[in-house]
Scaffold this motif. Sequence first.
Motif, PDB file in Angstrom:
ATOM      1  N   TYR A 119      -3.949   0.665  -3.503  1.00 23.62           N
ATOM      2  CA  TYR A 119      -4.094  -0.764  -3.169  1.00 23.62           C
ATOM      3  C   TYR A 119      -3.399  -1.561  -4.265  1.00 23.62           C
ATOM      4  O   TYR A 119      -3.554  -1.272  -5.457  1.00 23.62           O
ATOM      5  CB  TYR A 119      -5.563  -1.161  -3.094  1.00 23.62           C
ATOM      6  CG  TYR A 119      -5.784  -2.657  -2.936  1.00 23.62           C
ATOM      7  CD1 TYR A 119      -5.837  -3.240  -1.679  1.00 23.62           C
ATOM      8  CD2 TYR A 119      -5.919  -3.473  -4.055  1.00 23.62           C
ATOM      9  CE1 TYR A 119      -6.019  -4.617  -1.540  1.00 23.62           C
ATOM     10  CE2 TYR A 119      -6.098  -4.839  -3.923  1.00 23.62           C
ATOM     11  CZ  TYR A 119      -6.142  -5.400  -2.662  1.00 23.62           C
ATOM     12  OH  TYR A 119      -6.323  -6.754  -2.531  1.00 23.62           O
ATOM     13  N   GLU A 120      -2.674  -2.581  -3.861  1.00 26.09           N
ATOM     14  CA  GLU A 120      -1.970  -3.416  -4.823  1.00 26.09           C
ATOM     15  C   GLU A 120      -1.754  -4.793  -4.208  1.00 26.09           C
ATOM     16  O   GLU A 120      -1.251  -4.902  -3.086  1.00 26.09           O
ATOM     17  CB  GLU A 120      -0.623  -2.787  -5.179  1.00 26.09           C
ATOM     18  CG  GLU A 120       0.124  -3.515  -6.288  1.00 26.09           C
ATOM     19  CD  GLU A 120       1.364  -2.738  -6.701  1.00 26.09           C
ATOM     20  OE1 GLU A 120       2.001  -2.149  -5.796  1.00 26.09           O
ATOM     21  OE2 GLU A 120       1.690  -2.695  -7.891  1.00 26.09           O
ATOM     22  N   LYS A 121      -2.150  -5.826  -4.927  1.00 31.74           N
ATOM     23  CA  LYS A 121      -1.983  -7.170  -4.383  1.00 31.74           C
ATOM     24  C   LYS A 121      -1.881  -8.188  -5.507  1.00 31.74           C
ATOM     25  O   LYS A 121      -2.555  -8.078  -6.537  1.00 31.74           O
ATOM     26  CB  LYS A 121      -3.141  -7.529  -3.455  1.00 31.74           C
ATOM     27  CG  LYS A 121      -2.924  -8.828  -2.681  1.00 31.74           C
ATOM     28  CD  LYS A 121      -3.952  -9.001  -1.582  1.00 31.74           C
ATOM     29  CE  LYS A 121      -3.686 -10.259  -0.767  1.00 31.74           C
ATOM     30  NZ  LYS A 121      -4.625 -10.414   0.359  1.00 31.74           N
ATOM     31  N   ALA A 140       1.826  -3.927 -13.639  1.00 35.89           N
ATOM     32  CA  ALA A 140       0.782  -3.125 -13.005  1.00 35.89           C
ATOM     33  C   ALA A 140       1.295  -1.737 -12.632  1.00 35.89           C
ATOM     34  O   ALA A 140       0.594  -0.730 -12.793  1.00 35.89           O
ATOM     35  CB  ALA A 140       0.252  -3.849 -11.768  1.00 35.89           C
ATOM     36  N   HIS A 141       2.517  -1.661 -12.119  1.00 39.43           N
ATOM     37  CA  HIS A 141       3.089  -0.375 -11.729  1.00 39.43           C
ATOM     38  C   HIS A 141       3.190   0.580 -12.909  1.00 39.43           C
ATOM     39  O   HIS A 141       2.876   1.768 -12.798  1.00 39.43           O
ATOM     40  CB  HIS A 141       4.483  -0.580 -11.114  1.00 39.43           C
ATOM     41  CG  HIS A 141       4.478  -0.612  -9.626  1.00 39.43           C
ATOM     42  ND1 HIS A 141       4.582   0.514  -8.856  1.00 39.43           N
ATOM     43  CD2 HIS A 141       4.362  -1.651  -8.759  1.00 39.43           C
ATOM     44  CE1 HIS A 141       4.558   0.181  -7.572  1.00 39.43           C
ATOM     45  NE2 HIS A 141       4.420  -1.131  -7.483  1.00 39.43           N
ATOM     46  N   ILE A 179      -0.837   5.021  -6.115  1.00 36.29           N
ATOM     47  CA  ILE A 179      -1.439   3.716  -5.863  1.00 36.29           C
ATOM     48  C   ILE A 179      -1.994   3.681  -4.438  1.00 36.29           C
ATOM     49  O   ILE A 179      -1.341   4.105  -3.497  1.00 36.29           O
ATOM     50  CB  ILE A 179      -0.396   2.599  -6.050  1.00 36.29           C
ATOM     51  CG1 ILE A 179       0.049   2.533  -7.523  1.00 36.29           C
ATOM     52  CG2 ILE A 179      -0.939   1.249  -5.603  1.00 36.29           C
ATOM     53  CD1 ILE A 179       1.215   1.597  -7.766  1.00 36.29           C
ATOM     54  N   VAL A 200      -3.150  -9.863 -10.618  1.00 36.35           N
ATOM     55  CA  VAL A 200      -2.677  -8.698  -9.890  1.00 36.35           C
ATOM     56  C   VAL A 200      -3.779  -7.648  -9.980  1.00 36.35           C
ATOM     57  O   VAL A 200      -4.256  -7.344 -11.085  1.00 36.35           O
ATOM     58  CB  VAL A 200      -1.367  -8.137 -10.474  1.00 36.35           C
ATOM     59  CG1 VAL A 200      -0.952  -6.864  -9.737  1.00 36.35           C
ATOM     60  CG2 VAL A 200      -0.263  -9.176 -10.400  1.00 36.35           C
ATOM     61  N   THR A 219       0.849  -1.173   0.000  1.00 34.87           N
ATOM     62  CA  THR A 219       0.000   0.000   0.000  1.00 34.87           C
ATOM     63  C   THR A 219       0.890   1.230   0.000  1.00 34.87           C
ATOM     64  O   THR A 219       1.701   1.414   0.899  1.00 34.87           O
ATOM     65  CB  THR A 219      -0.913   0.037   1.237  1.00 34.87           C
ATOM     66  OG1 THR A 219      -1.683  -1.155   1.240  1.00 34.87           O
ATOM     67  CG2 THR A 219      -1.824   1.246   1.202  1.00 34.87           C
ATOM     68  N   ALA A 270      -0.115   1.824 -13.935  1.00 34.97           N
ATOM     69  CA  ALA A 270      -0.579   2.815 -12.966  1.00 34.97           C
ATOM     70  C   ALA A 270      -0.043   4.200 -13.319  1.00 34.97           C
ATOM     71  O   ALA A 270      -0.734   5.208 -13.194  1.00 34.97           O
ATOM     72  CB  ALA A 270      -0.153   2.414 -11.559  1.00 34.97           C
ATOM     73  N   VAL A 319      -4.719  -3.723  -8.872  1.00 34.21           N
ATOM     74  CA  VAL A 319      -4.142  -2.462  -8.431  1.00 34.21           C
ATOM     75  C   VAL A 319      -5.175  -1.364  -8.615  1.00 34.21           C
ATOM     76  O   VAL A 319      -5.838  -1.300  -9.658  1.00 34.21           O
ATOM     77  CB  VAL A 319      -2.868  -2.106  -9.231  1.00 34.21           C
ATOM     78  CG1 VAL A 319      -2.155  -0.917  -8.601  1.00 34.21           C
ATOM     79  CG2 VAL A 319      -1.944  -3.287  -9.336  1.00 34.21           C
ATOM     80  N   VAL A 344       3.674  -8.590  -7.759  1.00 33.19           N
ATOM     81  CA  VAL A 344       3.162  -7.333  -8.303  1.00 33.19           C
ATOM     82  C   VAL A 344       4.022  -6.797  -9.431  1.00 33.19           C
ATOM     83  O   VAL A 344       3.586  -5.921 -10.184  1.00 33.19           O
ATOM     84  CB  VAL A 344       3.012  -6.265  -7.196  1.00 33.19           C
ATOM     85  CG1 VAL A 344       1.929  -6.665  -6.210  1.00 33.19           C
ATOM     86  CG2 VAL A 344       4.336  -6.017  -6.498  1.00 33.19           C
TER      87      VAL A 344
END
Length: 795
Positions: A75-77, A274-275, A73, A64, A30, A278, A66, A93
Amino acid sequence: MESSKPVRRRRASALSRLWHRVLLCSFLLTASGAQSGELDAVARAQLDLIVAAQIEAGRSPGAVVVTGDAHGISYEKAFGLRVAGQHPEPMTVDTVFDLASLTKAIATTTAILQLVEDGQLQLDAPAARYWPAFAANGKQHVTVRELLAHTSGLRPGLPVLPAAATPASVLRDVAAERLHAEPDTRVIYSDLNFVVLGQLVQRITHRSLDHYCRTHVFDPLGMADTGYLPDSEHALRSAATTADREGMRRGRVHDPLASAMGGVSGNAGVFSTAHDLARFAQMILNNGRAGEVQILKTSSVTALATPASPPSILPLRGLGWELSAPLASNRDRLPPVGSIGHTGYTGTGIWIDFVSQKWVIILTNRVYPDDKGDARPLREQVLGLLASREPEIDIRDVEQRLPWTAPAIAAASILPVSTGPLKTGIDVLEDQQFAPLSGLRIGLVTNRSGFDANGRRTIDVLEQAPGITLAALFAPEHGLDTNRDERIGDSHDAATGLAVHSLYGNSQRFSDASLEGLDALVFDIQDAGVRFFTYETTLGYALEAAARRKIPLFVLDRPDPLGAERFGGPVLDSGHESFTGFFPLPLLPGMTVGELAALFNQERLIGADLRVIPMHGYQRSMRIADTGLGWVPLSPNLRTASQLDLYPDVALLEGANVSVGRGTPHPFEWIGAPWIDGVRLAQTLNDLDTGARFEPVDFVPTESAYRGELCHGVSIVSHEPSRQTARLGLALLSALLRLYPQTFDLKATRDAVGSKAIWQAIRQGADRETLEALEAEELGRFGLLRARYLRYPGE
């Protein structure tokens, strides 16, 4: 072939065991900031349940998820596995995913708009201006905008590609394509559109598409893990997709067309994390800026979310992106504008909401290992969960915040023009040159369902009618625009400036003050043809108000949308009347609004001066689709004729502890609760003769019962319109009681069922024959009463 099934079962079992181990190690990060976007513990637990259930069901090995906003960000899991087998790898992630068609939105569309901004390309210019070979076979007028919006008329893709296909041969085949539709008349989602757009980038810039995107999009955004043709380091941490001749694909593009193009194409081929995605989403919400770098101008960002496809065709598309409603709790009731999204075949997806200023990224490897997975339920449920955490939004607020949505919102409000022979009461009144209302000062009881054959609101028709003074408006439940699902206060109609008196606010009845100075009331509302739909009660209250004030009530008659040739279902007990039951009617009365008004007035001894303006050309057997009137939603959760057909049956469950699909795309088509076993319920119902077929479904309602909770239940995937009245609804009640006697709240369905005798028989476990015998006895008495008030042919 026969041995493959046991092997597949062993593999699924191994995946399941590995999932249980990997879930314990699921990574959670997080970021600081963006506190408003934080998910609370309840939401996180629900999200865990949603993803775990999809992995357990074998729809994807891993995922994943996000979320965040313009600042970062929140929330990310990571969940499950990115690779299974003898050497399983947990999803992380920073896993690299084959984005598939997200390439169209993230890379190609961005590149094209940058070239437009630089003056090197024009959106409304023919694509053949930049690639002359594309003009072949009648494509010379297809524009760049039409390619971006998938309205070019090109078919979805090329036939099966030969093994020896090369970039040059693919481009020759695309250039030789013929159109399958006239441009700008249909939305045909096509990979070919974006192969062409990728070629335009290369021809204009004299650089390869991957080089251009790296230099002008990915590097400026700091998307270090994003690009075409991943190197070995990125391939090692990539999610597996499917196997080809070289083995399991990791870092090699899955899409066959992009593969034939050497891994670099406008339609697919980009890999990312995902990053990195984002970062892209944050740039969009920051008006195209990433720190000090301007990736896109604000006007280009707006263009992404502005409808570029025909407004009457869904899904609505902007430039390169699909348009949808904002992430609000009532998003399924809103026009599809305010947010953009795109998905990829491999199981990827991104959604960016301009209203809430939030974004969602869901990345899965659903195609691994055998292309049998399905990411759609996961997407729907995660988006449902996140939307359920947001407040309801009024469409006028969307227009105020995002002025560029105004044309699309206006287009969504256009009423249909009649295509059939039927004339409703308002059309007959127009033919009479409004003579029955001449010289009167009137109040009109109506909503969006009141319109004439030319698609004009009855409000506007009467406001402009000669010799009439339209002095006041009265709106029933759901408001003048039929888009509200709450108590509503008085307001004003924006078009006419007239006062709108709410009949679903502090009181459901007409106040004396609201009737002051009126010479008559006029009623023009399309009823649902179902006993507990409250428009019928508002009709009864209108009769009482007119009688009290000693003024006439003109009812502009409209058809029974479910067909007025039949009636049936449990009959409401006398003395049990309420706002959802004005008179002891069966579930389906089989009567028009005008016929019901006459019955209410006479049998309740109201004594109103009732004057019905009858329809012309109406036959009792006509359903709404037969009338040519066109469909408009009768309430926020009766959006289609199919949903209306199921409404009388499924709404019998409304008061109980189940969701009937409110707050989903499928109200009255989905039924569920956290405690239901959907597979078992579907099997039970399919064994019964209900006139419908059921399949298990999981969903997360954004509002109403079980808001924001994962529900299991059934989807009604087909149903016969001519099925026995109420058989389906009574079977639902009986099945839920039999399967869940300690949990299902049958008591709460008493008012909807209406008949105490039938409700008690259900409670006692009576079979279908017993229930239908009780129903027939009640209907026999009502049939004699009903016959006195029928005025149209067909019985």
